[in-house]
Every structure is written in C-alpha cells, then in structure tokens.
Write a protein that holds these residues in place. Structure first.
Motif, PDB file in Angstrom:
ATOM      1  N   ARG A 324       0.829  -1.211   0.000  1.00  0.00           N
ATOM      2  CA  ARG A 324       0.000   0.000   0.000  1.00  0.00           C
ATOM      3  C   ARG A 324       0.858   1.253   0.000  1.00  0.00           C
ATOM      4  NH1 ARG A 324      -4.637   1.507   4.544  1.00  0.00           N
ATOM      5  NH2 ARG A 324      -5.382   3.415   3.523  1.00  0.00           N
ATOM      6  N   LYS A 325       2.041   1.158   0.591  1.00  0.00           N
ATOM      7  CA  LYS A 325       2.951   2.299   0.645  1.00  0.00           C
ATOM      8  C   LYS A 325       3.847   2.388  -0.590  1.00  0.00           C
ATOM      9  CE  LYS A 325       1.729   4.054   4.601  1.00  0.00           C
ATOM     10  NZ  LYS A 325       1.179   5.431   4.688  1.00  0.00           N
ATOM     11  N   GLY A 326       3.570   1.570  -1.595  1.00  0.00           N
ATOM     12  CA  GLY A 326       4.287   1.704  -2.860  1.00  0.00           C
ATOM     13  C   GLY A 326       5.384   0.699  -3.110  1.00  0.00           C
ATOM     14  N   ASN A 327       5.540  -0.300  -2.233  1.00  0.00           N
ATOM     15  CA  ASN A 327       6.578  -1.314  -2.426  1.00  0.00           C
ATOM     16  C   ASN A 327       6.040  -2.400  -3.372  1.00  0.00           C
ATOM     17  OD1 ASN A 327       8.587  -3.233  -2.269  1.00  0.00           O
ATOM     18  ND2 ASN A 327       8.828  -3.077  -0.062  1.00  0.00           N
ATOM     19  N   LYS A 328       6.300  -2.246  -4.669  1.00  0.00           N
ATOM     20  CA  LYS A 328       5.736  -3.146  -5.669  1.00  0.00           C
ATOM     21  C   LYS A 328       6.217  -4.586  -5.506  1.00  0.00           C
ATOM     22  CE  LYS A 328       5.313   0.471  -9.193  1.00  0.00           C
ATOM     23  NZ  LYS A 328       5.739   0.894 -10.555  1.00  0.00           N
ATOM     24  N   SER A 329       7.423  -4.764  -4.988  1.00  0.00           N
ATOM     25  CA  SER A 329       7.972  -6.117  -4.874  1.00  0.00           C
ATOM     26  C   SER A 329       7.224  -6.967  -3.852  1.00  0.00           C
ATOM     27  CB  SER A 329       9.453  -6.057  -4.494  1.00  0.00           C
ATOM     28  OG  SER A 329       9.629  -5.411  -3.254  1.00  0.00           O
ATOM     29  N   ALA A 330       6.313  -6.352  -3.084  1.00  0.00           N
ATOM     30  CA  ALA A 330       5.555  -7.103  -2.072  1.00  0.00           C
ATOM     31  C   ALA A 330       4.433  -7.926  -2.687  1.00  0.00           C
ATOM     32  CB  ALA A 330       4.975  -6.146  -1.032  1.00  0.00           C
ATOM     33  N   ARG A 331       4.167  -7.765  -3.993  1.00  0.00           N
ATOM     34  CA  ARG A 331       3.029  -8.436  -4.621  1.00  0.00           C
ATOM     35  C   ARG A 331       3.133  -9.956  -4.519  1.00  0.00           C
ATOM     36  NH1 ARG A 331       3.746  -5.435 -10.267  1.00  0.00           N
ATOM     37  NH2 ARG A 331       5.842  -6.209  -9.764  1.00  0.00           N
ATOM     38  N   LEU A 332       4.191 -10.509  -5.096  1.00  0.00           N
ATOM     39  CA  LEU A 332       4.368 -11.967  -5.063  1.00  0.00           C
ATOM     40  C   LEU A 332       4.684 -12.461  -3.656  1.00  0.00           C
ATOM     41  CD1 LEU A 332       6.348 -12.595  -8.375  1.00  0.00           C
ATOM     42  CD2 LEU A 332       4.025 -13.320  -7.844  1.00  0.00           C
TER      43      LEU A 332
END
Length: 553
Positions: A324-332
């Motif tokens: 939610r804070k913009g850390n895209k790598s947290a998706r997987l």
C-alpha cells in the motif's frame, strides 16, 4: 496365571467389543480407527488390567478412520480384533503414521490367550522398530484364529492416531511412496535454497541469504516432525529429537521474520514498523528460550505452533502495508506468504482436531510451503527486476529535463562526446542547431511563469514531432535548446530549422482568448575534421545565432 486371569476378565466383558468388526489379516488394513473402540484415561494412570476391568459402556466407538484430539494429557486406549482365517501363522506390521507419538504400547492376545507386548514411541531410541523408517512400526506374528489387540497411546504433541495393519510388501511400498513424495518436496526446496544461496554469493544481496535460511529452517522443521532427524541425527537421543521438533518450528518463525524484514526493506522504507518488527523478533527468541528451559515440552510445542500461525498472519499484514505504501515487490511476497499461511492453518488445525482430518489437510503445510518457496523465489526475481527498472529510470531521469521531457545538459555532454568519436571514425555528416525563443522574458513578465513554462513545453513538443528517432533534442537551460542531427549536413539542418519556424507560426498557444505567437532564432554548425570537442561546433552555432539575432533586431 495372571495372563489367564486377564483373558477371563476380557471374556466377561466380551459385549464391550460387540461393535468392533474383526479385521481380516489376509489383506492389509489401512487407517483402521473406525474398527476400534477407544477409552480416554484422563489421569494417565491405568494399566492393562485396569482397562480390562472397565465397565461395558466405558469404551466408545470411533467415527473416523483417523482419531485426533487437541493437546491433551490423557492416555487413550484402543481395542479391536484381528482374524487369521488360515491355518498358518502370519507376519503383519503395525504402522503408526503420526511420527511424533511419545508412547505406544501394543498388547496382543493370541487365540490361545498368550499375551505379547510391544513397546514403541519417540521416547525410546530409534532402533526400537523393526523396519528402520521415520514412521513407527513393529512386526507381530499372528496365529490362526481371532486375536485381541489393545493399544495404549500417549503424547505431548497434537494427538493424531493413524494405525494400519499391513503386509511387509505393502508396508515397504507405502514407505517408498512416502519417501518418493518427500524426495520431490525436498528436491524442490533444496534446489531453490542452493540457487538463491548462489545468488547471495554472487550479488551479496542479504535477502537471498535470509531466503535460503528460511527454506532451510522449513526443511529442518519438516524433517524433525517427520522423524528424519531422529533417524539420522538423534537416533540415540530421544529427548533431543523431541525438542528438535518444536525448536525447528520456532526457528521457521524466526527465519520468516528475518526474511520479511530484509525483503521488504523495513529499516530504510518503514523505520517505525521496523522497530515493532525487532520487538516481535526478540520476543519470539525470548519465548523460545523460556519455554525450552522453564516451560516444559508441552508448552514448548504449543507455543511453537501458535507462534508460527501468528507470525504468518503478521508477515502478510506488513507485506500488505508495504504494498500500500508503494513497495511493488511485495506483490508476489504476499501470495507466497498467504499460501504458506493457508497450509499452516489447515495442517495445524487438522492435527489439533480443530477441523476434520484428511490427507490433503495433513499435507497442506507441505504443499503450501512449496508454493510459498517458489513464489518467494519469484518475488526475489521480481524485486531484482523492479530495482533494475528503478535504477534505469533514475538514470534516465537524471538525464532528462523535468519540465519539457527533453534531454538535459548532463545527457548532452555524454551524447555529444560519443557522436564526436563516431564522426572521427566514420566521417558522416553531423550538424547541430542551437535555438532560443525570441523575447521569452516578456512571456514571463507579461503572463507569469506558469505561461512561460507552457510556452517551453509547447516548443519542446514541436521539436519532438519534427526530429527523427536518430536525432537528439536537448534543453540546455532557460529558453536555450540544441539539436544534434547525425547524418544531416548544414543545408538539411537549415531546412529543418525553417520547418520549425513555420510550425511555430501555425501552432500557437491561446491565453485568455489571445493567441501567443512564439518566435525562435537559430544557429547552425556542422562537424568538421579539426573539431576535437562539441564546444568548437557549439561555438560556431552560437556565432551564427548571434548574427541572426543581430539581423532581426
């Protein structure tokens, strides 16, 4: 004499077994709990003679093929009949597929009222089983006729009773199938571990090392509660094997915290959350040490299981926060952690009798953690890709003018030197056009800097449309622009500059109902043999620009 007395007592209470189907030893019988009766000894004080003397209604039937209970201090007694319908003796194996059971005492009355007793369980050394396997087993020779069996079971771990009576060949096939499944599971996990460990050695990225530690901790936890550590490490140390099971589960939770902290980069990106994370990490270690030395094993194993569940939920929560804070790598990462959590919940709930037992529920943790490990490895690759893209974008941004989207002076210095070198090697015509806007200061003074910025953007958009993909457009500062035109001579550059002036007269900016006419002056120069740097070419273009302005004004 004592054995005959026990047998007579068993005949007196024969109605007790009326509900029990006598199992045929001619065939292997898997998961036979539904063919048994069970009695719970809540104080764990009864001996076999006490059980034989129980009232008729003391034993209860079992509805499921697997008997499970929540953590309990009770001892459970199971009884059933086995029939050898041949005239010869038969060797059959008792197999107990919950590897962590502490005590299993098997009492078998032959048709001739001879009692034989087998003592099994994880409180004994590993060699106390007939086939050396991670699963508890013992062989027994059955005489022709009906034999009565009593099994006394006690454990400090979750109570899961899975009993089978098997032929040796069927047992060996069962064990081979089980080992094949685990070979695939460990093969996948070890491959991921070694691959990411290699990446750590190559890149020094700490999160690769923490990932390898996380996968290793799961392998150790899985190997311990499946008794593989018992077979290969603690064969003569039952106490160490017992504590290894829950300690490695604790270690898995600790590794999950370390990996998530490194992967999500909590220290730099979420410092306040990182403080909370550290508090949880040290609390978990304290809980591990306290329960190991002061809480006793039962508390130790209960805390280890609940800690794993809570840590899994917490890790998913902070990953959602980071995304939610913009850390895209947290998706997987979220998908992987979620699969591990679902597997943990299903397996833990199944063995603790919170949900019905099934093979899929029992192995849900294996499946979930395999998916977790694969997705987390992909998440690391995704993280590397995102980092590369961000680095590439940062480099691009550092060479791009924010207002106009054209290349800036830093890019100009790099590109121009490269093109000088290309020119010296291939001697292809290359020209530059130096441009500035006529009376740009008046736009700012008359209409304000916002309109001045729109004028610059409008002028830049026209430049982008006019030049080809091989050409370079730069904003050097203020209203000063420069074009580098490879494979374009001075005459062709002049035609381009004239088209630009024409476009500016056609495409105007409207402000408060008025058209704002943008004019431009330009100077043109072509690369020459004696040019050692772009400065020489730029200087000639600047002189040409000055001469044009002198003529106009």
């Amino acid at each position: 004499m004592f054995q005959r007395l026990l047998f007579l007592l068993s005949l007196i209470y024969l109605p007790l077994y009326a509900q029990v189907t006598s199992l045929d030893l001619n065939h292997s019988q898997s998961y036979i709990s539904q063919s048994m009766l069970v009695y719970e000894d809540p104080h764990a004080t009864l001996e076999l003679a006490d059980v034989l003397a129980l009232k008729e209604n003391s034993f209860q039937s079992i509805k499921n093929s697997i008997f499970t209970k929540f953590f309990t201090t009770s001892t459970f007694w199971f009884t059933f009949n086995l029939t050898n319908s041949t005239e010869d003796t038969m060797q059959r194996f008792f197999l107990f597929e919950a590897p962590w059971l502490d005590t299993i005492n098997v009492y078998v009355y032959s048709p001739n009222n001879i009692l034989r007793t087998h003592y099994l369980g994880n409180t004994l050394t590993f060699d106390n089983r007939d086939i050396k396997s991670n699963l508890i087993n013992i062989s027994h020779t059955f005489e022709p006729g009906i034999s009565k069996v009593y099994i006394q079971v006690n454990t400090r771990d979750p109570f899961v009773f899975m009993c089978s009576i098997m032929k040796k060949d069927d047992l060996l096939l069962n064990l081979a199938s089980h080992n094949f499944y685990l070979g695939i599971l460990y093969g996948i996990l070890l491959s991921l571990l070694l691959y990411n460990l290699f990446l750590f050695l190559a890149t020094k990225g700490a999160y690769y090392a923490y990932y390898a530690f996380y996968v290793l901790s799961f392998i150790l936890a899985h190997a311990s509660y499946n008794n593989y550590t018992y077979e290969y490490l603690f064969a003569n140390a039952p106490l160490l094997q017992t504590y290894a099971q829950s300690s490695f589960i604790f270690l898995l939770s600790i590794a999950a915290l370390l990996f998530s902290q490194s992967f999500l980069n909590l220290k730099q990106r979420h410092p306040r959350l990182n403080k909370v994370h550290n508090y949880i990490f040290y609390s978990l270690i304290s809980l591990l040490l306290f329960s190991s030395f002061f809480g006793g094993y039962r508390l130790h194993v209960i805390l280890s299981i609940f800690a794993l569940l809570l840590v899994s939920i917490y890790v998913i929560s902070i990953a959602l926060y980071a995304l939610r804070k913009g850390n895209k790598s947290a998706r997987l990462f979220i998908l992987g952690a979620s699969s591990g959590l679902v597997g943990s919940v299903l397996t833990c709930s199944s063995v603790m009798s919170l949900i019905p037992y099934s093979k899929w529920n029992y192995h849900a943790l294996d499946i979930g953690m395999s998916i977790d490990a694969i997705l987390l490895s992909l998440a690391l690759a995704d993280k590397l890709k995102i980092a590369y893209q961000e680095k590439e974008q940062a480099q691009k941004d550092s060479k791009t003018d924010v207002l106009t989207g054209l290349l800036n002076r830093r890019a100009y210095d790099e590109v121009s030197q490269h093109l000088i070198n290309v020119y010296k090697r291939y001697h292809q015509a290359t020209s530059i056009i130096l441009l500035d806007l006529d009376n740009f200061k008046s736009f700012n003074d008359s209409y304000g800097h916002d309109i001045g910025d729109k004028v610059l953007q409008h002028f830049s958009d026209i430049l982008k449309d006019l030049i080809s993909q091989e050409d370079y457009a730069f904003r050097l500062g203020g209203d000063e622009f420069l074009l580098i035109l490879p494979q374009i001579n001075k005459e062709q550059a002049l035609q381009l500059a004239l088209r630009l002036k024409k476009e500016l007269t056609i495409n105007t900016i409207r402000y408060q109902g008025k058209e704002l006419n943008i004019g431009t002056s330009f100077g043109i120069s072509q690369f020459q043999e004696e040019d050692t740097s772009i400065k020489n070419v730029e200087k000639r273009a600047d002189i040409d620009l000055y001469m044009q302005k002198k003529i106009i004004y």
